[in-house]
Design a protein around this motif. Structure first.
Motif: not given
Length: 136
Positions: A8-10, A27, A29, A34, A55, A57
Motif C-alpha cells: 500500500r502507498g508509494s 516511483l 506504486n 511492486s 505517503e 505505506v
C-alpha cells in the motif's frame, strides 16, 4: 539483506538523497508486483539508492534467507522483478550508447573542425545535466 514488496502507498527511490545532486530515479506504486530493494538483495551489496515513503505505506519484508521460499509460490512475481531489472539494464545501455555517440561526435568535430550535428545540439542539454549532477 532484504527487499520489500510494497502492498500500500508509494515509495520514491532516489540517488544522492539529501544532497544537492538528489535525483528521483523511480516511483514505486503499490501493486501485486511492486518491489524495491531487490538489487541490493540479489547482489548482496550495500544499497545504491534510498527509498523514501511518499505517503503512508505498508510493506512485506522479504529477507534473503526467505527469498527462494517467498517466490516459490509466486513465480510470476519473480518474473516481474527480472523484467524490471532487464528494463533498467536496457535503459542504462541506451543511455550509455547515446553518451558514447556524443563523445565520439564531440571528439571528431573538434579534430576535424566540422560543425556538430543537429542530434548533438539537441541532446547537449541532457548530457550537461547529467555531467553537472555527477550521476554518471
Amino acid at each position: 539483506m532484504y527487499m520489500y514488496h510494497l502492498v500500500r502507498g508509494s515509495v520514491g527511490v532516489y540517488g544522492g538523497y539529501g544532497t544537492a545532486d538528489e535525483k528521483l530515479l523511480t516511483l514505486v506504486n503499490a501493486g501485486e508486483h511492486s518491489f524495491f530493494g531487490e538489487i541490493g538483495l540479489v547482489e548482496a551489496m550495500a544499497r545504491s539508492a534510498t527509498a523514501v515513503a511518499m505517503e503512508d505505506v505498508e510493506t512485506i519484508v522479504i529477507y534473503g534467507e526467505n527469498f527462494g521460499a517467498y517466490f516459490k509460490d509466486k513465480p510470476d512475481a519473480l518474473l516481474a522483478i527480472m523484467r524490471s531489472m532487464s528494463r533498467r539494464i536496457r535503459e542504462l545501455t541506451e543511455d550509455y550508447m547515446e553518451a558514447c555517440r556524443a563523445v565520439a561526435e564531440a571528439v571528431e568535430t573538434e579534430r576535424s573542425g566540422a560543425e556538430k550535428s543537429g542530434w548533438f545540439k539537441e541532446h547537449l542539454s541532457k548530457f550537461m545535466q547529467v555531467f553537472k549532477s555527477g550521476n554518471y
